[in-house]
Scaffold this motif. Structure first.
Motif, mmCIF file in Angstrom:
data_model
loop_
_atom_site.group_PDB
_atom_site.id
_atom_site.type_symbol
_atom_site.label_atom_id
_atom_site.label_comp_id
_atom_site.label_asym_id
_atom_site.label_seq_id
_atom_site.Cartn_x
_atom_site.Cartn_y
_atom_site.Cartn_z
ATOM 1 N N LYS A 272 0.642 -1.040 -0.087
ATOM 2 C CA LYS A 272 0.026 -0.072 -0.008
ATOM 3 C C LYS A 272 1.048 1.228 0.399
ATOM 4 N N GLY A 273 1.674 1.334 -0.771
ATOM 5 C CA GLY A 273 2.739 2.462 -1.481
ATOM 6 C C GLY A 273 3.894 2.800 0.145
ATOM 7 N N GLU A 274 3.808 1.648 1.319
ATOM 8 C CA GLU A 274 4.909 1.681 1.690
ATOM 9 C C GLU A 274 5.409 0.743 2.158
ATOM 10 N N GLU A 275 7.055 1.068 2.551
ATOM 11 C CA GLU A 275 7.869 -0.223 2.691
ATOM 12 C C GLU A 275 7.726 -1.227 3.514
ATOM 13 N N ARG A 276 7.165 -2.595 3.466
ATOM 14 C CA ARG A 276 7.241 -3.262 5.429
ATOM 15 C C ARG A 276 8.149 -4.041 4.861
ATOM 16 N N SER A 277 8.204 -4.259 6.124
ATOM 17 C CA SER A 277 9.161 -5.781 6.293
ATOM 18 C C SER A 277 8.939 -7.526 6.138
ATOM 19 N N LEU A 278 9.091 -8.308 5.169
ATOM 20 C CA LEU A 278 8.336 -9.642 5.152
ATOM 21 C C LEU A 278 9.611 -10.593 5.596
ATOM 22 N N SER A 279 10.189 -10.865 6.036
ATOM 23 C CA SER A 279 11.281 -11.683 6.956
ATOM 24 C C SER A 279 12.990 -10.678 7.064
ATOM 25 N N ARG A 280 13.503 -11.130 7.973
ATOM 26 C CA ARG A 280 14.559 -11.236 9.335
ATOM 27 C C ARG A 280 14.895 -12.052 9.165
ATOM 28 N N VAL A 281 16.320 -12.054 8.731
ATOM 29 C CA VAL A 281 16.674 -13.841 9.266
ATOM 30 C C VAL A 281 18.593 -13.485 9.746
ATOM 31 N N PHE A 282 18.773 -14.124 10.809
ATOM 32 C CA PHE A 282 20.578 -13.640 11.325
ATOM 33 C C PHE A 282 21.395 -15.102 11.128
ATOM 34 N N LEU A 283 22.407 -14.874 10.124
ATOM 35 C CA LEU A 283 23.695 -16.354 10.138
ATOM 36 C C LEU A 283 24.526 -16.079 10.952
ATOM 37 N N ALA A 284 25.010 -16.706 11.245
ATOM 38 C CA ALA A 284 26.465 -17.083 12.193
ATOM 39 C C ALA A 284 27.112 -18.412 12.153
ATOM 40 N N VAL A 285 28.505 -17.621 11.046
ATOM 41 C CA VAL A 285 29.200 -18.717 10.309
ATOM 42 C C VAL A 285 30.371 -19.456 11.230
ATOM 43 N N THR A 286 30.765 -20.454 11.690
ATOM 44 C CA THR A 286 31.332 -20.834 12.069
ATOM 45 C C THR A 286 32.015 -21.774 10.517
ATOM 46 N N ALA A 287 33.499 -22.336 11.166
ATOM 47 C CA ALA A 287 34.216 -22.961 10.359
ATOM 48 C C ALA A 287 33.310 -24.403 10.626
ATOM 49 N N PHE A 288 32.281 -25.486 11.510
ATOM 50 C CA PHE A 288 32.344 -26.004 11.601
ATOM 51 C C PHE A 288 30.936 -26.376 10.646
ATOM 52 N N THR A 289 29.684 -25.161 10.987
ATOM 53 C CA THR A 289 28.174 -24.733 10.442
ATOM 54 C C THR A 289 28.023 -23.408 10.091
ATOM 55 N N ASN A 290 27.205 -22.839 9.427
ATOM 56 C CA ASN A 290 26.518 -21.990 9.405
ATOM 57 C C ASN A 290 25.141 -22.201 10.179
ATOM 58 N N HIS A 291 25.099 -21.561 11.419
ATOM 59 C CA HIS A 291 24.210 -21.301 12.481
ATOM 60 C C HIS A 291 22.633 -20.206 11.518
ATOM 61 N N LEU A 292 21.885 -20.468 11.210
ATOM 62 C CA LEU A 292 20.376 -19.326 10.599
ATOM 63 C C LEU A 292 19.058 -19.142 11.584
ATOM 64 N N PHE A 293 19.284 -18.310 11.628
ATOM 65 C CA PHE A 293 17.898 -18.096 12.623
ATOM 66 C C PHE A 293 17.341 -17.279 11.607
ATOM 67 N N SER A 294 15.951 -17.524 11.585
ATOM 68 C CA SER A 294 14.780 -17.012 10.887
ATOM 69 C C SER A 294 13.764 -15.986 11.799
ATOM 70 N N PHE A 295 13.149 -14.793 11.879
ATOM 71 C CA PHE A 295 12.230 -14.787 12.314
ATOM 72 C C PHE A 295 11.200 -14.234 11.863
ATOM 73 N N GLU A 296 10.274 -13.957 12.927
ATOM 74 C CA GLU A 296 8.732 -14.377 12.018
ATOM 75 C C GLU A 296 8.216 -13.357 13.317
ATOM 76 N N THR A 297 6.639 -12.948 12.995
ATOM 77 C CA THR A 297 6.305 -11.672 14.394
ATOM 78 C C THR A 297 4.674 -12.711 14.839
ATOM 79 N N GLY A 298 4.672 -12.904 15.415
ATOM 80 C CA GLY A 298 2.718 -14.045 16.191
ATOM 81 C C GLY A 298 2.310 -12.966 16.054
ATOM 82 N N SER A 299 1.045 -13.677 15.915
ATOM 83 C CA SER A 299 -0.222 -12.988 15.319
ATOM 84 C C SER A 299 -0.395 -11.383 17.219
#
Length: 362
Positions: A272-299
């Motif tokens: 509706k003409g305004e910038e709105r967030s659809l999704s947020r993500v945080f990635l913490a990278v180590t030599a062992f793996t990629n830790h992926l955290f995805s966020f959402e907002t509840g009702s």
């Protein structure tokens, strides 16, 4: 989904700051709120484009690149940093009209670097090869596969940072044993100091500072959040004393020895003409793996998250599914509106076939 790595195809363009006004003028686009650029007609009238601008105008993809840069349908804002990695902010810009991806970077001098990819798969192969870790297969799950409240993640990452802190203190004091216990009061005080510090060398502040928009999610710590991280194996509690359990020690050791960098990003679209967030993500990278955290907002406005670990190939596949879902979530727009003549820069009406100022065909 498995994505095999191979030679990444992309076109690279570099522009000087003043070229943006000429990009507006040549493309005839007016821009939208998702773009970080605005047209300066007066500046365009008294300056000339750089030699680099000509290279872009001669590309068959010129109009597509201009559309994605000035009037994107989907903007993904990235912020990298964490650990001791250098900080950077950049964007990936997408349009519903094409599957191409335009990555937008800025140098310290203000020059603009554009990486143009033929599709999302090519972009994600390049991105994971640049910012992610190859990782190991079958890294154990830390938070399960369900959705948890964001406060649980806040407490868990604080436990990881506390172990890192206690470990460093034991080294400075020449102690061979790491203290792993703290009173509930000390736990809370350290948590407040960590959030207020903004120090991205620590995992919890990096999460909050690097993930765009995460500070807007309210945090209300409750006893059930501590109970949950105890169930997950991060702490044990007795008589108002928290003892860091095996999961805090294992993850703390991983981030002491092998934390490489972190990236937070947010996808946004025009609603509706305004910038709105659809999704947020945080990635913490180590030599062992990629830790992926995805966020959402509840009702009820509460923050929630999911966690998964992935090697680079698995991560690229997950992100491809994510971008595909985002494209579907973007509302259908009216398409690009050409309100300026690409020849003389004069204002035109959308229904005209020729410019009323210079007579150029539109």
């Amino acid at each position: 989904m498995d994505m095999k790595q191979g030679p990444v195809k992309m076109e690279v363009f570099k522009l000087e700051p003043g070229d943006i006004d000429h990009l507006f003028r040549r493309s005839g686009l007016t821009g939208n709120p998702l773009s970080v650029f605005r047209y300066n007609a007066e500046q365009a009238a008294v300056t000339s484009p750089s030699a680099r601008f000509k290279t872009l105008t001669e590309s068959p993809a010129f109009q597509t690149i201009a559309r994605q840069l000035l009037e994107p349908d989907l903007k993904i804002s990235f912020h990298t940093g964490g650990a001791n990695a250098a900080e950077d902010q950049y964007y990936a810009l997408l349009s519903k009209e094409t599957s191409t991806v335009l990555a937008q970077f800025s140098s310290a001098e203000g020059d603009l670097l554009l990486l143009y990819f033929p599709g999302e798969k090519a972009f994600l192969e390049w991105w994971t090869g640049t910012y992610a870790s190859p990782g190991m297969d079958d890294y154990p799950a830390l938070f399960g596969s369900g959705i948890l409240e964001s406060e649980v993640l806040i407490c868990a990452l604080h436990c990881v940072d506390m172990y890192r802190r206690f470990y460093l203190e034991s080294m400075l004091d020449y102690r061979g044993v790491v203290d792993v216990a703290a009173s509930s009061a000390d736990f809370g005080q350290l948590l407040k100091r960590a959030l207020a510090s903004g120090d991205k060398r620590w995992l919890l502040p990096a999460l909050v500072e690097i993930t765009p928009g995460l500070k807007s999610i309210p945090i209300a710590l409750k006893p059930e959040h501590m109970q949950k991280i105890e169930e997950l194996g991060f702490i044990t509690s007795k008589d108002a004393v928290f003892t860091l359990a095996e999961r805090s020690r294992l993850m703390g050791t991983e981030f002491i020895s092998a934390w490489m960098n972190a990236t937070g990003w947010q996808a946004s679209a025009l609603i509706k003409g305004e910038e709105r967030s659809l999704s947020r993500v945080f990635l913490a990278v180590t030599a062992f793996t990629n830790h992926l955290f995805s966020f959402e907002t509840g009702s009820g406005g509460e923050g929630r998250f999911r966690h998964q670990t992935a090697n680079a190939s698995e991560l690229a596949g997950t992100l491809l599914q994510w971008t595909t879902a985002l494209r579907r979530a973007v509302p259908a727009g009216a398409g690009p509106q050409r309100n300026f003549c690409g020849q003389c820069g004069g204002k035109i009406s959308p229904d005209k076939k020729f410019c009323g100022h210079c007579g150029a065909a539109l």
